[in-house]
Each structure stands twice: as structure tokens, then as C-alpha cells.
Scaffold this motif. Structure first.
Motif, PDB file in Angstrom:
ATOM      1  N   MET A 126     -12.614  64.344  72.097  1.00  0.00           N
ATOM      2  CA  MET A 126     -13.800  63.505  72.528  1.00  0.00           C
ATOM      3  C   MET A 126     -14.865  63.184  71.557  1.00  0.00           C
ATOM      4  N   SER A 127     -15.118  62.004  71.523  1.00  0.00           N
ATOM      5  CA  SER A 127     -16.455  61.663  70.564  1.00  0.00           C
ATOM      6  C   SER A 127     -17.259  61.316  71.556  1.00  0.00           C
ATOM      7  N   TYR A 128     -18.639  61.638  70.927  1.00  0.00           N
ATOM      8  CA  TYR A 128     -19.759  61.695  71.575  1.00  0.00           C
ATOM      9  C   TYR A 128     -21.102  60.922  70.590  1.00  0.00           C
ATOM     10  N   GLN A 129     -22.022  60.199  71.020  1.00  0.00           N
ATOM     11  CA  GLN A 129     -23.157  59.971  70.361  1.00  0.00           C
ATOM     12  C   GLN A 129     -24.126  60.838  70.042  1.00  0.00           C
ATOM     13  N   ILE A 130     -24.530  60.642  68.571  1.00  0.00           N
ATOM     14  CA  ILE A 130     -25.721  61.540  68.434  1.00  0.00           C
ATOM     15  C   ILE A 130     -26.838  60.493  67.854  1.00  0.00           C
ATOM     16  N   SER A 131     -27.839  60.529  68.406  1.00  0.00           N
ATOM     17  CA  SER A 131     -28.903  59.541  68.440  1.00  0.00           C
ATOM     18  C   SER A 131     -30.115  60.400  67.667  1.00  0.00           C
ATOM     19  N   VAL A 132     -30.462  59.703  66.476  1.00  0.00           N
ATOM     20  CA  VAL A 132     -31.433  60.353  65.399  1.00  0.00           C
ATOM     21  C   VAL A 132     -32.767  59.611  65.361  1.00  0.00           C
ATOM     22  N   ASN A 133     -33.896  60.262  65.815  1.00  0.00           N
ATOM     23  CA  ASN A 133     -35.289  59.672  65.919  1.00  0.00           C
ATOM     24  C   ASN A 133     -35.149  58.370  66.629  1.00  0.00           C
ATOM     25  N   ASP A 134     -34.870  58.979  68.164  1.00  0.00           N
ATOM     26  CA  ASP A 134     -35.132  57.545  69.060  1.00  0.00           C
ATOM     27  C   ASP A 134     -34.189  56.548  68.857  1.00  0.00           C
ATOM     28  N   GLY A 135     -33.113  56.766  68.134  1.00  0.00           N
ATOM     29  CA  GLY A 135     -31.777  55.694  68.016  1.00  0.00           C
ATOM     30  C   GLY A 135     -32.406  54.832  66.567  1.00  0.00           C
ATOM     31  N   ALA A 136     -33.187  55.486  66.038  1.00  0.00           N
ATOM     32  CA  ALA A 136     -33.116  54.860  64.371  1.00  0.00           C
ATOM     33  C   ALA A 136     -31.851  54.817  63.762  1.00  0.00           C
ATOM     34  N   ARG A 137     -31.000  55.924  64.033  1.00  0.00           N
ATOM     35  CA  ARG A 137     -29.476  56.064  63.692  1.00  0.00           C
ATOM     36  C   ARG A 137     -28.793  56.592  64.449  1.00  0.00           C
ATOM     37  N   ILE A 138     -27.739  56.188  64.491  1.00  0.00           N
ATOM     38  CA  ILE A 138     -26.641  56.619  65.551  1.00  0.00           C
ATOM     39  C   ILE A 138     -25.184  56.951  64.820  1.00  0.00           C
ATOM     40  N   TYR A 139     -24.746  58.134  64.977  1.00  0.00           N
ATOM     41  CA  TYR A 139     -23.877  58.988  64.487  1.00  0.00           C
ATOM     42  C   TYR A 139     -22.708  59.433  65.626  1.00  0.00           C
TER      43      TYR A 139
ATOM     44  N   GLY B 292     -20.250  62.337  66.969  1.00  0.00           N
ATOM     45  CA  GLY B 292     -19.750  63.748  66.647  1.00  0.00           C
ATOM     46  C   GLY B 292     -18.510  64.074  67.514  1.00  0.00           C
ATOM     47  N   GLN B 293     -17.636  64.771  66.914  1.00  0.00           N
ATOM     48  CA  GLN B 293     -16.577  65.111  67.670  1.00  0.00           C
ATOM     49  C   GLN B 293     -16.692  66.495  68.331  1.00  0.00           C
ATOM     50  N   GLU B 294     -16.111  66.790  69.750  1.00  0.00           N
ATOM     51  CA  GLU B 294     -16.288  67.836  70.379  1.00  0.00           C
ATOM     52  C   GLU B 294     -15.964  69.003  69.683  1.00  0.00           C
ATOM     53  N   GLY B 295     -16.566  70.218  69.844  1.00  0.00           N
ATOM     54  CA  GLY B 295     -16.295  71.343  69.120  1.00  0.00           C
ATOM     55  C   GLY B 295     -16.902  71.450  67.375  1.00  0.00           C
ATOM     56  N   GLU B 296     -17.409  70.105  66.941  1.00  0.00           N
ATOM     57  CA  GLU B 296     -17.775  70.480  65.628  1.00  0.00           C
ATOM     58  C   GLU B 296     -19.381  70.470  65.792  1.00  0.00           C
ATOM     59  N   THR B 297     -19.749  71.232  64.812  1.00  0.00           N
ATOM     60  CA  THR B 297     -21.649  71.316  64.858  1.00  0.00           C
ATOM     61  C   THR B 297     -22.169  69.949  64.328  1.00  0.00           C
ATOM     62  N   LEU B 298     -23.601  69.972  64.805  1.00  0.00           N
ATOM     63  CA  LEU B 298     -24.329  68.885  64.518  1.00  0.00           C
ATOM     64  C   LEU B 298     -24.272  68.867  62.798  1.00  0.00           C
ATOM     65  N   PHE B 299     -24.435  69.982  61.858  1.00  0.00           N
ATOM     66  CA  PHE B 299     -24.144  70.112  60.760  1.00  0.00           C
ATOM     67  C   PHE B 299     -23.145  69.385  60.118  1.00  0.00           C
ATOM     68  N   GLN B 300     -22.004  69.527  60.664  1.00  0.00           N
ATOM     69  CA  GLN B 300     -20.757  69.068  60.138  1.00  0.00           C
ATOM     70  C   GLN B 300     -20.590  67.718  60.486  1.00  0.00           C
ATOM     71  N   ALA B 301     -20.950  67.243  61.638  1.00  0.00           N
ATOM     72  CA  ALA B 301     -20.812  65.640  61.803  1.00  0.00           C
ATOM     73  C   ALA B 301     -21.824  65.062  60.978  1.00  0.00           C
ATOM     74  N   LEU B 302     -23.175  65.336  60.788  1.00  0.00           N
ATOM     75  CA  LEU B 302     -23.975  64.634  60.054  1.00  0.00           C
ATOM     76  C   LEU B 302     -23.613  64.320  58.670  1.00  0.00           C
ATOM     77  N   THR B 303     -23.042  65.544  58.148  1.00  0.00           N
ATOM     78  CA  THR B 303     -22.861  65.838  56.583  1.00  0.00           C
ATOM     79  C   THR B 303     -21.620  64.658  56.342  1.00  0.00           C
TER      80      THR B 303
ATOM     81  N   ILE C 152     -21.278  70.641  69.155  1.00  0.00           N
ATOM     82  CA  ILE C 152     -21.330  69.207  70.081  1.00  0.00           C
ATOM     83  C   ILE C 152     -20.460  69.408  71.089  1.00  0.00           C
ATOM     84  N   ARG C 153     -20.936  69.151  72.566  1.00  0.00           N
ATOM     85  CA  ARG C 153     -20.273  69.361  73.890  1.00  0.00           C
ATOM     86  C   ARG C 153     -20.576  67.996  74.507  1.00  0.00           C
ATOM     87  N   GLY C 154     -21.504  67.197  74.105  1.00  0.00           N
ATOM     88  CA  GLY C 154     -21.701  65.992  74.764  1.00  0.00           C
ATOM     89  C   GLY C 154     -22.720  65.049  73.712  1.00  0.00           C
TER      90      GLY C 154
END
Length: 307
Positions: A1-14, A16-27, A82-84
Motif C-alpha cells: 500500500m502507498s500513502y500520502q505524506i503531506s509536508v508543511n501543509d501541502g507545500a510538498r507531497i511525498y 510512503g510505503q506501508e511498513g517503512e519509516t518516515l525517515f526511509q520514505a523521505l530520504t 507508515i500505516r496511513g
């Protein structure tokens, strides 16, 4: 599953894959969150704020973050799985952290366990650094390890030179990262560096500054002093540089030259246990005692300590 990571009120969108950490996804997608431990939950530096309901804190987060920080939604990127969909807030300074490929251009021994290492940016990308900042190194794995080591070292050079940068590095007993640097790294090797990171920088005030350095702690302070000279910053200051014996001091000629180049700057080296053969005529004792002898009252000064 892929989820959306909104950074700073949508200034950037990334993504994230379920089960990975925020650190891994953003890096993985080029947003580099500062870390000194490589995302292992040991340093507590990769902190960010979860805007949507924050997950329950892990044991590492309970250990590294204060109760009020946890209550306010602060979490460690390396601990947040990341779970959602997530909405997070990070300092905008993180946007300027870049990834650079460099080659080693020099390894100069300064003392028995400290060396000066120079790196040159590979074309076409120049390196953006700041005086006092640190860069994260990706050190090749060795032995049975399959993942690179992430280690952090302070910039030692003038940030005005964006092609060539330097680091002053001390060998850490039993340290795998510095063992590779001292024993295996050679001129011509290519590395990945990320930065600039950190908040250690010169403050734009008129207060007198006291710089206190020990060992390889001179690295960040040297960068600040060279930057002061390049930008013609007039700030009354002293550098107290402490070592055990004469063989542990280095770059003395350069630091003494800075006394001539920087207005109202004084360099004060000190040895805590000089050897008879050192014939040392300068300051002696622990560097804290040396500072005490020069300044009985420091409340109206700025202090920059690194060691």
C-alpha cells in the motif's frame, strides 16, 4: 500500500510505503532529515511534528523526547512507521539539505589520531555548506555488513569554497566509520555526503565571543573563523584550544596567522599535561581552568564550545 505524506501543509507531497519509516520514505525521495545515528533511534535528531493524530510514542521516543514534546505531536522520523496518510511539519531549512558525490583529494595526518581530509565536489554540482555545519557521510559497508555506515563530521573549511571542502576527524576507539577513514579510505575514493546540517553557527551580535575547542572539535570553529576572515566580520573574540601535550596540538601556524588577519582576535593554546621535552611556555591546565584565569565573569559574552 502507498500513502500520502503531506509536508508543511501541502507545500510538498511525498509517497510512503506501508511498513517503512518516515525517515526511509523521505530520504528515498530527497528530503534529508538530519541524523547522527543513521535512523537507528539513538540520537534523537530526526524530530518532526505529526499534524494528524500522532502514533503512540516508541520506547526510543520516550527516552529521547520530553513529555511535553511528545504531547505536542513531536516524533522521530526513524521511529514513525507508515500505516496511513500523514501530515507532518519540518523546518524549511531541511529543504536546503542536499546530497553530493565527492572524491577524496587529500588525507593529511595532524596528530597521532587526528587527520585533515579534503573532498572535491564531482561535476557539475557544487556543495552548499554553512560555517559551523556538519555533513552526514555515507561510509561503505565492510566485512559482513551489507548497509553503509552513516556518520556525521563537522565542516572545517571556508564555506565560500563550494568545490573543495575539508574535515578534521579524530579516530574513535572501536569506531567502524573512522576505522575505514583512517585505514582504508584513499585519495580518489568517491563518497556520498548530505548537508548542511545543524544549528552551530556564529550569531550576528556585537558581543565578544569565546571559542573553546578540544581535539577535533577545532573543525567547526576553524570553519567559522575562516568564514569571518572571508566575509570581513569584525567580532572581538578569543580561541582557547586545549590539548594534552605538544604532540596533540596542530595547525598552530594557521591559527597564529588568523591573529594577524582577524581584527581583535586572540589565539590561546593550552596543554593540560605537557611533557618535559615539550619545553612548553604557554598556558597549562584544563582548558576550563585557563578560561577561568582570563574571564572571571562570562555572563555578557557568547561561548562556542566544540570538543
Amino acid at each position: 500500500m502507498s500513502y500520502q505524506i503531506s509536508v508543511n501543509d501541502g507545500a510538498r507531497i511525498y509517497a510512503g510505503q506501508e511498513g517503512e519509516t518516515l525517515f526511509q520514505a523521505l530520504t528515498r525521495q530527497g528530503l534529508f532529515i538530519p541524523t547522527a545515528c543513521g535512523g537507528q533511534g539513538k540520537c534523537g535528531m530526526c524530530r518532526l511534528k505529526i499534524q494528524s493524530p500522532a502514533p503512540s510514542p516508541t520506547e526510543a521516543e520516550k527516552r529521547l523526547l520530553k513529555d511535553d514534546e511528545l504531547a505536542g505531536g513531536l516524533r522521530l522520523a526513524c521511529q514513525c512507521v507508515i500505516r496511513g496518510d500523514l501530515a507532518v511539519t519540518v523546518p524549511e531549512a531541511y529543504y536546503s539539505i542536499g546530497e553530493y558525490r565527492v572524491k577524496i583529494t587529500k588525507k593529511v595526518p595532524l596528530t597521532r589520531d587526528i587527520l585533515l581530509l579534503g573532498c572535491q565536489a564531482l561535476e557539475p554540482k557544487l556543495i552548499r555548506t554553512e560555517a559551523g555545519s556538519w555533513m552526514q557521510w555515507e561510509i561503505p559497508p565492510c566485512g559482513t555488513d551489507c548497509q553503509p555506515y552513516l556518520r556525521s563530521f563537522s565542516l572545517a573549511s571556508d564555506p565560500a569554497n563550494r568545490r573543495n571542502i575539508e574535515f578534521i576527524i579524530r579516530r574513535t576507539p572501536c569506531g567502524k566509520g573512522t576505522a575505514w577513514i583512517f585505514e582504508q579510505a584513499k585519495v580518489g575514493d568517491v563518497l556520498t555526503l548530505r548537508g548542511p546540517n545543524g544549528e552551530f553557527r556564529l550569531h550576528a551580535t556585537e558581543k565578544r565571543a569565546i571559542f573553546i575547542a578540544g581535539g577535533s572539535g577545532l573543525s567547526a570553529i576553524r570553519s567559522i573563523l575562516l568564514d569571518m576572515r572571508t566575509r570581513k566580520i569584525h567580532k572581538p573574540s578569543e580561541l582557547f584550544f586545549g590539548a594534552v601535550s605538544r604532540r596533540d596540538l596542530y595547525l598552530l601556524d594557521e591559527l597564529q596567522q588568523l591573529e594577524q588577519d582577524l581584527p581583535d582576535f586572540k589565539f590561546i593554546p593550552a596543554l593540560s599535561a605537557p611533557l618535559p621535552k615539550d619545553d612548553w611556555q604557554g598556558e597549562t591546565g584544563l582548558i576550563t581552568a585557563v578560561v577561568d584565569r582570563h574571564y572571571a565573569e562570562c555572563s555578557n559574552l557568547e561561548a562556542y564550545l566544540c570538543g
